[in-house]
Design an enzyme around this catalytic site. Structure first.
Site: not given
Ligand code: BES
Ligand code: MN
Ligand code: MN
Length: 455
Positions: A88, A153, A213, A328
């Site tokens: 995806d 994902e 208002h 994060r």
């Molecule tokens: N492939 C990415 C994660 C990633 C990005 C690893 C850059 C290393 C470097 C993955 O598809 C992704 O986008 N993950 C999301 C998390 C998810 C829960 C939506 C993210 O990191 O935002």
């Molecule tokens: Mn990815």
């Molecule tokens: Mn991604």
């Protein structure tokens, strides 16, 4: 192995042509309008796996988008890889910022442009082409391989943990391999050993039951935009540490050894600052840019709204204010625990004049994987064979929550052998994947399969 490498070299252009077919399918998992496209991508992968001569291939249903599962298990004495990838992709918006349409792949100056070219169709495809290179030359893979390709994902892998739980036997293996991360830099080989987790929450604060208002009522009504802004700004202290009580309780601190390694990596702070277009970096006091972006937890507002945001002035005292906050996380912070703590923070600081509401969005655990395993050694040797130098072990700031689930549910460690670059614009307009890296990825995986088989 040499025959497989030669095959990959000779057939590389064909690999790209095939990948383009997959890239043309707009398998955007977060958008319900694309449900059929996501399924088409699953079917395409399944047909492709069958065409390679892999005997067992199945599109397996979940409560959401399907999982493509395939295996070639020939010899119980050989190790078994579990290769994970996601077919995806992120939504392509904003479309007007693309130089060419996102689902019409084009190659310019050796770089392939399309949504999903790097994240993750291009990278998962390297694994299929590595397998093909063996199957078309010697007739068999050097080890047992199971493939699990998911279709949600980018939507938080909602149904994959349950799928893994329900198919433990089927998925049993020695190690997981994922190509969905980036190289440390262009031509700088690296293997990722740390991922961050994620907790993502939307918070809405409601004051008066309708917009008022601002002249008639202003002066005696607490304004939810003002209050939310105050609460948000107090989420960081002057050292840029997050002030939510208990936020750092479960953070595994960076070891001295890690910090020494981080400092020795070929990373140029000034270059990074210029590349992102800021005048100065802002890190938690005492931490470098690299540490801050990969090994320390963060809290960021992704969007904030409320009241009147149209053109011109409208004198309004808003009823509601909202914010989307993503955090994060680093091992061992748990997204549930951190979400609870964030909620408590807002509850504690909300004045009695206001009501609070939440929507929990994505969540996922970070991971630190074993760097001493034989699979890691094999991956390192494989990449050294391609790049002529040993890869660095690095951490990334991105998240692949399923890595923690593979450990928890199957007891498996993961090797994160990715070939993207931070500049590949994943999730952004003009996502791309350098064909040199696609080629090096296929080569590295071919080598890895042989080397790991003989470890
Ligand atoms: N492939 C990415 C994660 C990633 C990005 C690893 C850059 C290393 C470097 C993955 O598809 C992704 O986008 N993950 C999301 C998390 C998810 C829960 C939506 C993210 O990191 O935002
Ligand atoms: Mn990815
Ligand atoms: Mn991604």
């Amino acid at each position: 192995m040499d025959k497989a490498l030669a095959y990959a070299e000779e057939n590389f252009d064909g690999f790209v042509t095939e990948l383009n077919e997959l890239l043309r399918i707009p398998s955007v998992s977060t958008n319900p309008d694309h449900v059929q496209d996501v399924r088409r991508a699953a079917d395409w992968l399944s047909d492709h796996l069958k065409s390679l001569g892999i005997e067992k291939v199945e599109v397996m249903e979940t409560a959401g988008h399907p999982v493509v599962y395939a295996e070639s298990v020939k010899d119980p004495n050989l190790p078994t890889l579990l290769v994970y990838g996601h077919y995806d992709v992120q939504p392509p918006d904003p479309l007007e910022l693309w130089d060419s349409p996102p689902f019409e792949p084009v190659v310019k100056d050796g770089v392939l442009y399309a949504r999903g070219s790097c994240d993750d169709k291009g990278q998962l495809f390297m694994h299929l082409k590595a397998a093909e290179s063996y199957l078309r030359t010697g007739g068999a893979l050097p080890l047992n391989v199971k493939y699990i390709f998911e279709g949600e994902e980018e939507n938080g892998s909602e149904n994959l943990p349950a799928f893994i739980e329900a198919n433990k036997e089927l998925l049993s293996a020695d190690v997981v391999v994922i190509s969905d991360t980036a190289l440390f830099g262009s031509g700088v080989p690296s293997i990722t050993y740390g991922l961050r987790g994620l907790a993502y929450v939307e918070v809405t604060l409601t004051g008066p039951d309708r917009d008022l208002h601002s002249g008639v009522y202003g002066g005696a009504i607490e304004n939810p935009v003002n209050v939310l802004a105050r609460m948000i700004s107090a989420l960081h202290d002057d050292d840029y540490r997050i002030t939510i009580p208990g936020f750092y309780d479960d953070v595994i601190p960076l070891t001295d050894e890690e910090r020494t390694t981080f400092a020795s990596l070929p990373f140029d702070d000034q270059e990074w600052i210029e590349e992102v277009g800021v005048t100065k970096a802002r890190t938690e006091t005492g931490y470098s840019i690299l540490e801050g972006t990969t090994a320390r937890p963060t809290l960021d507002c992704n969007g904030i709204w409320g009241g009147y945001i149209g053109d011109g002035a409208k004198t309004v005292l808003p009823s509601k204010a909202s914010v989307k906050i993503s955090m994060r996380l680093v091992p061992d912070q748990s997204p549930e625990d951190i979400t609870e703590k964030l909620k408590k923070y807002f509850e504690y600081n909300t004045p009695p004049t206001m009501k609070l509401a939440y929507t929990e969005l994505h969540g996922g655990n970070g991971a630190l994987v074993d760097t001493e395993s034989s699979a890691m050694a094999a991956a390192s040797e494989a990449m050294e064979g391609v790049y002529g130098e040993k890869p660095y072990f690095v951490r990334t700031g991105g998240s692949i929550p399923i890595v923690a689930d593979f450990k928890k549910l199957l007891g498996l460690d993961t090797v994160l052998m990715g070939f993207g670059l931070d500049s590949d614009a994943i999730h952004s307009p003009n996502e791309c994947f350098g064909l040199d890296r696609f080629r090096d990825g296929v080569r590295s995986i071919i080598r890895f399969m042989s080397i790991y088989a003989s470890k």
